[in-house]
Motif scaffolding. Structure first.
Motif, PDB file in Angstrom:
ATOM      1  N   ILE A  79       0.830  -1.207   0.000  1.00 25.75           N
ATOM      2  CA  ILE A  79       0.000   0.000   0.000  1.00 25.75           C
ATOM      3  C   ILE A  79       0.862   1.252   0.000  1.00 25.75           C
ATOM      4  O   ILE A  79       0.591   2.201  -0.729  1.00 25.75           O
ATOM      5  N   PHE A  80       1.909   1.260   0.816  1.00 26.77           N
ATOM      6  CA  PHE A  80       2.689   2.479   1.002  1.00 26.77           C
ATOM      7  C   PHE A  80       4.035   2.491   0.292  1.00 26.77           C
ATOM      8  O   PHE A  80       4.801   3.424   0.457  1.00 26.77           O
ATOM      9  N   SER A  81       4.308   1.461  -0.487  1.00 27.87           N
ATOM     10  CA  SER A  81       5.569   1.490  -1.218  1.00 27.87           C
ATOM     11  C   SER A  81       5.321   2.047  -2.611  1.00 27.87           C
ATOM     12  O   SER A  81       4.223   1.991  -3.130  1.00 27.87           O
ATOM     13  N   LEU A 147      -6.566   2.671   4.304  1.00 33.00           N
ATOM     14  CA  LEU A 147      -5.127   2.817   4.081  1.00 33.00           C
ATOM     15  C   LEU A 147      -4.821   3.043   2.596  1.00 33.00           C
ATOM     16  O   LEU A 147      -3.964   3.859   2.246  1.00 33.00           O
ATOM     17  N   ILE A 148      -5.548   2.360   1.733  1.00 31.58           N
ATOM     18  CA  ILE A 148      -5.372   2.542   0.287  1.00 31.58           C
ATOM     19  C   ILE A 148      -5.776   3.956  -0.113  1.00 31.58           C
ATOM     20  O   ILE A 148      -5.081   4.615  -0.891  1.00 31.58           O
ATOM     21  N   ALA A 149      -6.892   4.440   0.425  1.00 33.26           N
ATOM     22  CA  ALA A 149      -7.353   5.799   0.108  1.00 33.26           C
ATOM     23  C   ALA A 149      -6.338   6.838   0.580  1.00 33.26           C
ATOM     24  O   ALA A 149      -6.086   7.833  -0.119  1.00 33.26           O
ATOM     25  N   MET A 150      -5.766   6.612   1.738  1.00 32.89           N
ATOM     26  CA  MET A 150      -4.771   7.550   2.246  1.00 32.89           C
ATOM     27  C   MET A 150      -3.522   7.545   1.363  1.00 32.89           C
ATOM     28  O   MET A 150      -2.977   8.607   1.049  1.00 32.89           O
ATOM     29  N   ALA A 151      -3.083   6.376   0.941  1.00 31.23           N
ATOM     30  CA  ALA A 151      -1.920   6.286   0.054  1.00 31.23           C
ATOM     31  C   ALA A 151      -2.220   6.962  -1.282  1.00 31.23           C
ATOM     32  O   ALA A 151      -1.381   7.681  -1.826  1.00 31.23           O
ATOM     33  N   ARG A 152      -3.414   6.757  -1.792  1.00 30.64           N
ATOM     34  CA  ARG A 152      -3.815   7.383  -3.053  1.00 30.64           C
ATOM     35  C   ARG A 152      -3.810   8.902  -2.914  1.00 30.64           C
ATOM     36  O   ARG A 152      -3.374   9.620  -3.804  1.00 30.64           O
ATOM     37  N   TYR A 153      -4.278   9.384  -1.774  1.00 30.78           N
ATOM     38  CA  TYR A 153      -4.311  10.826  -1.529  1.00 30.78           C
ATOM     39  C   TYR A 153      -2.898  11.418  -1.500  1.00 30.78           C
ATOM     40  O   TYR A 153      -2.677  12.527  -1.967  1.00 30.78           O
TER      41      TYR A 153
END
Length: 163
Positions: A79-81, A147-153
């Motif tokens: 998700i965050f990489s 978490l995916i939405a935050m990474a996308r943001y």
């Protein structure tokens, strides 16, 4: 002369490798410090060092989330990489979001105590986001989707200063 160049290249490569290793080990040890101390140290570092510290906190947090059977370390990393996301920006967004949540909720199952280790503090932040949700673009996301939405943001943004 040729042997000297080979030795010089090997020494330089070893130096860079060891420097990176010690930088990571130092960042890992910093996650054991209280959050309030960790954040002061992170603010005083260069962008590169802050990114190493932030990346390390994300790795440590992912490990804690996996131990709690919330999300696997590999899923959290995915998700965050990515080259288009700064770890430091993810942490800033996480802190801002969880502090906003503090104002709207009376209590949480995951208390934020600044005297706890930095990795525990961020673990509680990510648990809040996972279970209580992430609000973005008129939607509230929960679970892995938060978490995916935050990474996308945070994707494709310019690296934010920590003033």
């Amino acid at each position: 002369m040729e042997n000297f160049l080979i030795v010089a290249v090997i020494v330089i490569v070893l130096f860079l490798f060891m420097r990176g290793l010690f930088s990571f080990k130092n960042a890992t040890q910093l996650t054991l410090r209280p959050f309030n101390e960790w954040i002061v140290l992170a603010k005083g570092e260069s962008k590169k060092e802050r990114e190493v510290m932030s990346h390390t906190v994300l790795l440590e947090t992912g490990s804690l989330l996996e131990k709690a059977n919330i999300i696997s370390q590999s899923e959290f990393k995915k998700i965050f990489s990515g080259s288009r996301i700064y770890a430091s920006d993810i942490l800033i967004l996480t802190l801002v979001t969880t502090h906003i949540q503090d104002h709207f909720s009376e209590s949480s199952e995951f208390p934020l105590n600044e005297s706890k280790q930095a990795r525990i503090y961020f673990y509680n932040c990510f648990c809040r986001l996972y279970f209580e949700g992430f609000y973005s673009e008129s939607n509230i996301y929960k679970g892995k989707e938060s978490l995916i939405a935050m990474a996308r943001y945070a994707t494709d943004k310019e690296q934010q200063p920590w003033d």
